[in-house]
Design a protein around this motif. Sequence first.
Motif, PDB file in Angstrom:
ATOM      1  N   THR A 174       6.691   3.572 -17.587  1.00 14.37           N
ATOM      2  CA  THR A 174       6.600   3.128 -16.196  1.00 14.37           C
ATOM      3  C   THR A 174       7.170   1.722 -16.077  1.00 14.37           C
ATOM      4  OG1 THR A 174       4.391   2.147 -16.421  1.00 14.37           O
ATOM      5  CG2 THR A 174       4.512   4.503 -15.889  1.00 14.37           C
ATOM      6  N   HIS A 175       7.596   1.373 -14.846  1.00 15.61           N
ATOM      7  CA  HIS A 175       8.307   0.116 -14.649  1.00 15.61           C
ATOM      8  C   HIS A 175       8.015  -0.501 -13.298  1.00 15.61           C
ATOM      9  CE1 HIS A 175      10.735   0.144 -18.293  1.00 15.61           C
ATOM     10  NE2 HIS A 175      10.715   1.460 -18.175  1.00 15.61           N
ATOM     11  N   LEU A 176       8.383  -1.779 -13.176  1.00 20.77           N
ATOM     12  CA  LEU A 176       8.354  -2.449 -11.890  1.00 20.77           C
ATOM     13  C   LEU A 176       9.412  -1.836 -10.977  1.00 20.77           C
ATOM     14  CD1 LEU A 176       8.181  -6.153 -13.142  1.00 20.77           C
ATOM     15  CD2 LEU A 176       6.271  -4.671 -12.453  1.00 20.77           C
ATOM     16  N   HIS A 177       9.346  -2.177  -9.685  1.00 15.95           N
ATOM     17  CA  HIS A 177      10.352  -1.692  -8.735  1.00 15.95           C
ATOM     18  C   HIS A 177      11.486  -2.694  -8.533  1.00 15.95           C
ATOM     19  CE1 HIS A 177       7.915   1.761  -7.811  1.00 15.95           C
ATOM     20  NE2 HIS A 177       6.888   0.981  -7.509  1.00 15.95           N
ATOM     21  N   ARG A 178      11.182  -3.980  -8.719  1.00 14.54           N
ATOM     22  CA  ARG A 178      12.186  -5.033  -8.588  1.00 14.54           C
ATOM     23  C   ARG A 178      11.847  -6.142  -9.568  1.00 14.54           C
ATOM     24  NH1 ARG A 178      15.294  -4.329  -4.202  1.00 14.54           N
ATOM     25  NH2 ARG A 178      16.295  -6.320  -4.657  1.00 14.54           N
ATOM     26  N   LEU A 179      12.874  -6.869 -10.031  1.00 14.55           N
ATOM     27  CA  LEU A 179      12.619  -7.983 -10.935  1.00 14.55           C
ATOM     28  C   LEU A 179      12.001  -9.167 -10.200  1.00 14.55           C
ATOM     29  CD1 LEU A 179      15.697  -7.932 -13.331  1.00 14.55           C
ATOM     30  CD2 LEU A 179      13.521  -6.706 -13.460  1.00 14.55           C
ATOM     31  N   GLY A 180      12.087  -9.161  -8.862  1.00 12.58           N
ATOM     32  CA  GLY A 180      11.433 -10.191  -8.079  1.00 12.58           C
ATOM     33  C   GLY A 180       9.917 -10.120  -8.125  1.00 12.58           C
ATOM     34  N   GLN A 181       9.371  -9.043  -8.724  1.00 10.48           N
ATOM     35  CA  GLN A 181       7.928  -8.973  -8.944  1.00 10.48           C
ATOM     36  C   GLN A 181       7.500  -9.896 -10.086  1.00 10.48           C
ATOM     37  OE1 GLN A 181       8.229  -4.323  -8.645  1.00 10.48           O
ATOM     38  NE2 GLN A 181       6.051  -4.834  -8.575  1.00 10.48           N
ATOM     39  N   LEU A 182       8.489 -10.459 -10.784  1.00 12.62           N
ATOM     40  CA  LEU A 182       8.228 -11.424 -11.847  1.00 12.62           C
ATOM     41  C   LEU A 182       8.584 -12.822 -11.373  1.00 12.62           C
ATOM     42  CD1 LEU A 182       9.815  -9.551 -14.895  1.00 12.62           C
ATOM     43  CD2 LEU A 182       7.400  -9.595 -14.223  1.00 12.62           C
ATOM     44  N   ALA A 213      17.709 -12.968  -9.838  1.00 15.45           N
ATOM     45  CA  ALA A 213      18.563 -12.123  -9.004  1.00 15.45           C
ATOM     46  C   ALA A 213      17.781 -11.032  -8.278  1.00 15.45           C
ATOM     47  CB  ALA A 213      19.657 -11.486  -9.866  1.00 15.45           C
ATOM     48  N   ASP A 214      16.495 -10.853  -8.634  1.00 12.65           N
ATOM     49  CA  ASP A 214      15.634  -9.855  -7.987  1.00 12.65           C
ATOM     50  C   ASP A 214      16.297  -8.472  -7.990  1.00 12.65           C
ATOM     51  OD1 ASP A 214      13.534  -8.680  -6.638  1.00 12.65           O
ATOM     52  OD2 ASP A 214      14.192  -9.361  -4.653  1.00 12.65           O
ATOM     53  N   ALA A 215      16.807  -8.084  -9.150  1.00 16.42           N
ATOM     54  CA  ALA A 215      17.516  -6.802  -9.256  1.00 16.42           C
ATOM     55  C   ALA A 215      16.556  -5.630  -9.057  1.00 16.42           C
ATOM     56  CB  ALA A 215      18.170  -6.692 -10.628  1.00 16.42           C
ATOM     57  N   PRO A 216      16.998  -4.592  -8.337  1.00 19.06           N
ATOM     58  CA  PRO A 216      16.162  -3.396  -8.174  1.00 19.06           C
ATOM     59  C   PRO A 216      16.076  -2.593  -9.470  1.00 19.06           C
ATOM     60  CG  PRO A 216      18.310  -3.065  -7.141  1.00 19.06           C
ATOM     61  CD  PRO A 216      18.262  -4.490  -7.582  1.00 19.06           C
ATOM     62  N   VAL A 217      14.936  -1.954  -9.676  1.00 19.32           N
ATOM     63  CA  VAL A 217      14.677  -1.153 -10.876  1.00 19.32           C
ATOM     64  C   VAL A 217      14.234   0.234 -10.424  1.00 19.32           C
ATOM     65  CG1 VAL A 217      13.269  -0.935 -12.964  1.00 19.32           C
ATOM     66  CG2 VAL A 217      13.920  -3.210 -12.130  1.00 19.32           C
ATOM     67  N   ARG A 218      14.673   1.263 -11.130  1.00 18.20           N
ATOM     68  CA  ARG A 218      14.186   2.603 -10.828  1.00 18.20           C
ATOM     69  C   ARG A 218      14.196   3.444 -12.101  1.00 18.20           C
ATOM     70  NH1 ARG A 218      19.585   2.670  -9.455  1.00 18.20           N
ATOM     71  NH2 ARG A 218      20.785   4.539  -9.980  1.00 18.20           N
ATOM     72  N   VAL A 219      13.421   4.507 -12.076  1.00 17.10           N
ATOM     73  CA  VAL A 219      13.446   5.494 -13.152  1.00 17.10           C
ATOM     74  C   VAL A 219      14.024   6.773 -12.566  1.00 17.10           C
ATOM     75  CG1 VAL A 219      12.091   6.829 -14.798  1.00 17.10           C
ATOM     76  CG2 VAL A 219      11.450   4.463 -14.294  1.00 17.10           C
ATOM     77  N   GLU A 220      15.144   7.228 -13.104  1.00 15.43           N
ATOM     78  CA  GLU A 220      15.774   8.457 -12.626  1.00 15.43           C
ATOM     79  C   GLU A 220      15.066   9.659 -13.235  1.00 15.43           C
ATOM     80  OE1 GLU A 220      19.997   8.495 -13.006  1.00 15.43           O
ATOM     81  OE2 GLU A 220      20.224   7.060 -11.350  1.00 15.43           O
ATOM     82  N   VAL A 221      14.689  10.595 -12.377  1.00 14.88           N
ATOM     83  CA  VAL A 221      13.854  11.721 -12.780  1.00 14.88           C
ATOM     84  C   VAL A 221      14.558  13.030 -12.415  1.00 14.88           C
ATOM     85  CG1 VAL A 221      11.568  12.764 -12.555  1.00 14.88           C
ATOM     86  CG2 VAL A 221      11.830  10.293 -12.271  1.00 14.88           C
ATOM     87  N   LEU A 277      17.626 -13.863 -19.338  1.00 11.03           N
ATOM     88  CA  LEU A 277      16.442 -13.273 -18.717  1.00 11.03           C
ATOM     89  C   LEU A 277      16.095 -14.003 -17.419  1.00 11.03           C
ATOM     90  CD1 LEU A 277      14.146 -12.660 -21.827  1.00 11.03           C
ATOM     91  CD2 LEU A 277      15.557 -10.985 -20.611  1.00 11.03           C
ATOM     92  N   ALA A 278      16.156 -15.322 -17.432  1.00 12.02           N
ATOM     93  CA  ALA A 278      15.832 -16.110 -16.242  1.00 12.02           C
ATOM     94  C   ALA A 278      16.800 -15.805 -15.100  1.00 12.02           C
ATOM     95  CB  ALA A 278      15.862 -17.602 -16.575  1.00 12.02           C
ATOM     96  N   ALA A 279      18.081 -15.670 -15.412  1.00 12.55           N
ATOM     97  CA  ALA A 279      19.083 -15.372 -14.379  1.00 12.55           C
ATOM     98  C   ALA A 279      18.856 -13.986 -13.787  1.00 12.55           C
ATOM     99  CB  ALA A 279      20.484 -15.474 -14.977  1.00 12.55           C
ATOM    100  N   TRP A 280      18.495 -13.020 -14.612  1.00  9.56           N
ATOM    101  CA  TRP A 280      18.270 -11.658 -14.127  1.00  9.56           C
ATOM    102  C   TRP A 280      17.030 -11.583 -13.248  1.00  9.56           C
ATOM    103  CZ3 TRP A 280      19.298  -8.964 -19.499  1.00  9.56           C
ATOM    104  CH2 TRP A 280      20.677  -9.045 -19.776  1.00  9.56           C
ATOM    105  N   VAL A 281      15.966 -12.279 -13.642  1.00 10.69           N
ATOM    106  CA  VAL A 281      14.752 -12.305 -12.820  1.00 10.69           C
ATOM    107  C   VAL A 281      15.051 -12.967 -11.479  1.00 10.69           C
ATOM    108  CG1 VAL A 281      12.462 -13.354 -12.607  1.00 10.69           C
ATOM    109  CG2 VAL A 281      13.108 -12.187 -14.727  1.00 10.69           C
TER     110      VAL A 281
END
Length: 297
Positions: free
Chosen positions: A264-272, A229-237, A223-227
């Motif tokens: 609903t979700h964050l837009h990037r893991l860098g928000q954490l 990395a500031d990975a982008p997040v999206r919801v496909e609609v 979890l720490a490594a993924w956060v």
Amino acid sequence: MTLPTTRVSFPGGAVTGESTVLAGHPLGDGRYGVVTADTPFHPLDHTWPDQPADTGTLTAGGVALAVVDCLTAAVDQQGGELLVGADIPVRRGDEAWSWLVLHVLAEEPAEPLVGRTVTLAVDAERRTALSAAHTGCHLLALALNAALADRWRKDPGRADAFGNPDFDSLAMASSVMDTEASTDVYRLGKSLRKKGFTTEAADELPALAEALPAITADVNERLAAWVAADAPVRVEVPSPELTARRRWRCELPVGPADIACGGTHLHRLGQLSALETELTLSADGAELTAVTRPKRV
């Protein structure tokens, strides 16, 4: 009554919008439900109530009315009574029914709202907190699947996006988010053991209870490594309807992750700034609970 299925904008992160009021519905406890053609509000899903409903305001003619809850409702397209939550007799998404977002007001408005254009505003801070918990819940699922992969004696027939046996899906008993954390409870019963999962010591594999501290450390390291990395997040609609089959996607360092999701979700893991889970095993060993707490930047 015939109404179209509500169009929703919350999957893209919207927290405001304008729409026309299509119907009002007394809820029998003094509260009053309002249906609009479009909405940014996320309602509680009556079939899998994991993410709590949005709250906020509905403004008509300069008067702001508090939206204290938001529920899923449905009405038969052939005409019939509007039904709410557990009273809905068909499965979510049944094409013979219209599926509605019901904005719940504390009381019936003094002036009729049907036909009027209203402004809808979600409590954005609360939404972000719930989105962080929901994103953390999905990341926990993938990290836990990886950490438990060696405890399967055989292929259970279901894998996650990274090819690991999907413990999260196969063992899930309940999943609930709040503004502080997500809490996932997994059932470690006979059904899961038949699929190949073992909680007992075998060869060089310690019993689950003994291994739990190391498993927790493994999950939190991922979890720490993924956060970080500031990975982008999206919801496909695929479409704007409430019942559209949406998917959560996250471009993690180990590859793209993909999970069906209506929340609903964050837009990037860098928000954490951090994401950590605590794993506990019940005294009888029948349930594993994960409490996953996101810390926002």
